[in-house]
Design an enzyme around this catalytic site. Structure first.
Site, PDB file in Angstrom:
ATOM      1  N   THR A 245     -90.842   3.063 -28.427  1.00 11.40           N
ATOM      2  CA  THR A 245     -91.092   4.086 -29.438  1.00 11.40           C
ATOM      3  C   THR A 245     -90.320   5.342 -29.079  1.00 11.40           C
ATOM      4  O   THR A 245     -89.995   5.576 -27.900  1.00 11.40           O
ATOM      5  CB  THR A 245     -92.591   4.418 -29.544  1.00 11.40           C
ATOM      6  OG1 THR A 245     -92.785   5.333 -30.627  1.00 11.40           O
ATOM      7  CG2 THR A 245     -93.142   5.073 -28.286  1.00 11.40           C
ATOM      8  N   LYS A 248     -93.480   8.897 -28.177  1.00 10.98           N
ATOM      9  CA  LYS A 248     -94.351   9.235 -27.045  1.00 10.98           C
ATOM     10  C   LYS A 248     -93.513  10.002 -26.009  1.00 10.98           C
ATOM     11  O   LYS A 248     -93.354  11.208 -26.164  1.00 10.98           O
ATOM     12  CB  LYS A 248     -95.049   7.986 -26.542  1.00 10.98           C
ATOM     13  CG  LYS A 248     -95.926   7.371 -27.682  1.00 10.98           C
ATOM     14  CD  LYS A 248     -96.755   6.222 -27.292  1.00 10.98           C
ATOM     15  CE  LYS A 248     -97.281   5.389 -28.446  1.00 10.98           C
ATOM     16  NZ  LYS A 248     -98.168   6.025 -29.386  1.00 10.98           N
ATOM     17  N   THR A 277     -86.869   0.063 -46.596  1.00  9.48           N
ATOM     18  CA  THR A 277     -87.544   1.329 -46.310  1.00  9.48           C
ATOM     19  C   THR A 277     -86.501   2.397 -46.019  1.00  9.48           C
ATOM     20  O   THR A 277     -85.393   2.089 -45.547  1.00  9.48           O
ATOM     21  CB  THR A 277     -88.536   1.167 -45.130  1.00  9.48           C
ATOM     22  OG1 THR A 277     -89.414   2.288 -45.111  1.00  9.48           O
ATOM     23  CG2 THR A 277     -87.840   1.061 -43.791  1.00  9.48           C
TER      24      THR A 277
HETATM   25  N1  PLP Z   1     -97.075  -0.540 -29.360  1.00  9.02           N
HETATM   26  C1  PLP Z   1     -98.052  -0.027 -28.609  1.00  9.02           C
HETATM   27  C2  PLP Z   1     -98.460  -0.732 -27.356  1.00  9.02           C
HETATM   28  C3  PLP Z   1     -98.701   1.176 -28.969  1.00  9.02           C
HETATM   29  O1  PLP Z   1     -99.685   1.669 -28.224  1.00  9.02           O
HETATM   30  C4  PLP Z   1     -98.276   1.835 -30.160  1.00  9.02           C
HETATM   31  C5  PLP Z   1     -98.898   3.104 -30.587  1.00  9.02           C
HETATM   32  O2  PLP Z   1     -99.732   3.693 -29.982  1.00  9.02           O
HETATM   33  C6  PLP Z   1     -97.264   1.241 -30.911  1.00  9.02           C
HETATM   34  C7  PLP Z   1     -96.686   0.066 -30.494  1.00  9.02           C
HETATM   35  C8  PLP Z   1     -96.798   1.893 -32.169  1.00  9.02           C
HETATM   36  O3  PLP Z   1     -95.879   2.921 -31.897  1.00  9.02           O
HETATM   37  P1  PLP Z   1     -95.693   4.133 -32.904  1.00  9.02           P
HETATM   38  O4  PLP Z   1     -96.745   5.140 -32.612  1.00  9.02           O
HETATM   39  O5  PLP Z   1     -94.295   4.616 -32.654  1.00  9.02           O
HETATM   40  O6  PLP Z   1     -95.835   3.562 -34.289  1.00  9.02           O
END
Ligand code: PLP
Length: 409
Positions: A245, A248, A277
């Site tokens: 991501t 974070k 999208t």
């Molecule tokens: N994968 C995990 C393990 C997560 O904890 C999260 C979100 O908290 C995501 C994917 C999704 O990421 P994003 O917040 O960028 O949509």
């Protein structure tokens, strides 16, 4: 006639009765002052300190990131103007993908509007298009991976969390001729534990399985240049897809997958959630690019965070406050009761001005309700001491159980 509104009201009433109704605290983040924020709504204007942000390193306010975003807005405007396919493919998107591929030592990367969309889209395509694919999924995988696996229509086996004996048993019991995909995370954020990555890589090699590794809580945070947990453990190149991501450690928004060129090209070409999208706003891609580049060069933020997390873990240990695991930077404090979990969070906020969102079912199993505490490099040592003290007094007032070591002392 069917009363649709009445139907949804009763659904919400039922959710409230079960204690699962969600309310959101409204806060105004203040660039340059993170983790400080200002409360909106009731108690408006009160200065609080955020202890549950996923902006793990404070890159959401880093001057380089803000400058890159401002420059990109002036250059390219607000939105991208389309999907990647129809006029929405900006220079920043392309550069960001190149940077992410390099970060992970992969041939290609592909960005999405969120990490959720990346998991949903990529797993739908990868597990869905491999004929007869059987998916092996850790039981604590994130909802976005579960959604992608479901949307793929593939047969799924769930293995017990981080239990590689169970994973092997399931792999061994599956027709060797069928394609197999193992989906798992490196750092599990609700547990703050780390998957046995090396063993999973070995099993994948033995049984010929494709590996899909979600490093959402590890990219920017661990390994050389923030390349993730697999890279930190010297396992780069052992996994087929790394997913991450930008929201974070990289402080902005968006998600991505990285891997071999034909694999990423298949996701680009077949994933509806990618094709149909609008692409990320160019300024968001520019900000993410600045964050990735900075964290490839600088270890300072990661080192400071590791120090703060160690300090907090040590203080909570001294107080006998149970923490689920100390293997990563997140500090999940186990309360074990939904009402008490809300009670501790309310006391921290109302009395001390510390904001930690209580985590209740269905995000974690009933009876394991917790406070998912995220220190950052921007919480000073003094603030860490004060926070641990505040948590200790809330623990005392609500008469919550202490760990055995503390009880014996
Ligand atoms: N994968 C995990 C393990 C997560 O904890 C999260 C979100 O908290 C995501 C994917 C999704 O990421 P994003 O917040 O960028 O949509």
């Amino acid at each position: 006639m069917y009363d649709y509104v009445d139907f949804f009201s009763s659904e919400i009433d039922e959710l409230e009765r079960r204690g699962g109704y969600r309310t959101f605290l409204e806060i105004q983040r203040r660039a340059g002052e993170f983790p400080a924020a200002v409360k909106c709504g009731p108690g408006q204007g009160r200065r609080i300190s955020v202890w549950c942000s996923n902006d793990y390193l404070g890159m959401g306010q880093h001057p380089l990131v803000l400058a890159a975003m401002k420059r990109a807005v002036d250059e390219a405007g607000a939105g991208s103007g389309g999907s990647r396919n129809i006029s929405g493919n900006n220079r920043y998107h392309v550069e960001l993908e190149r940077e992410l591929a390099e970060l992970h030592g992969m041939e290609e990367a592909l960005i999405f509007p969120s990490g959720y969309a990346a998991n949903d889209a990529a797993l739908t395509v990868l597990a869905g298009r491999l004929p007869g694919c059987v998916v092996f999924s850790d039981e604590l995988n994130h909802a976005s991976m579960i959604a992608g696996i479901r949307h793929s229509g593939a047969e799924k086996h769930v293995f017990r969390h981080n239990d590689t004996d169970h994973l092997e048993e399931l792999l061994a019991g599956t027709d060797p001729g069928l394609p197999k995909l193992i989906a798992f995370e490196s750092v599990y954020s609700m547990e703050s534990d780390v998957a046995p990555l090396e063993r999973i890589a070995e099993l994948a090699e033995t049984y010929g399985a494709f590996t899909y590794l979600d490093e959402v809580h590890a990219v920017g945070m661990y390994g050389p240049g923030g390349a993730g947990k697999a890279a930190e453990l010297g396992l780069d190149g052992r996994f087929d897809v790394i997913q991450g991501t930008l929201a974070k450690a990289f402080g902005t928004a968006g998600g991505y997958v990285a891997g071999r060129a034909p694999v990423i090209d298949a996701v680009r070409s077949f994933a509806a959630a990618f094709i149909f999208t609008t692409s990320l706003p160019p300024a968001v891609a520019a900000g993410a690019l600045a964050a990735v580049r900075h964290l490839r060069r600088s270890d300072q933020e990661r080192e400071q965070l590791a120090n703060r997390a160690r300090l907090l873990q040590g203080l909570l240990r001294e107080h006998g406050i149970p923490v689920v695991s100390e293997a990563a930077h997140i500090v999940p404090v186990l309360v074990g009761d939904a009402a008490k979990c809300r009670g501790v969070a309310a006391e921290l906020l109302d009395v001390h001005g510390y904001y930690v969102q209580p985590i209740n079912a269905p995000s974690v199993p009933t009876g394991s309700e917790r406070l998912r505490v995220t220190p950052t490099p921007h919480h000073s040592d003094d603030e860490v001491y004060a926070f641990a003290q505040a948590l200790n007094s809330a623990w005392h007032r609500l008469d919550l159980p202490r760990t055995q070591a503390r009880a014996a002392a």
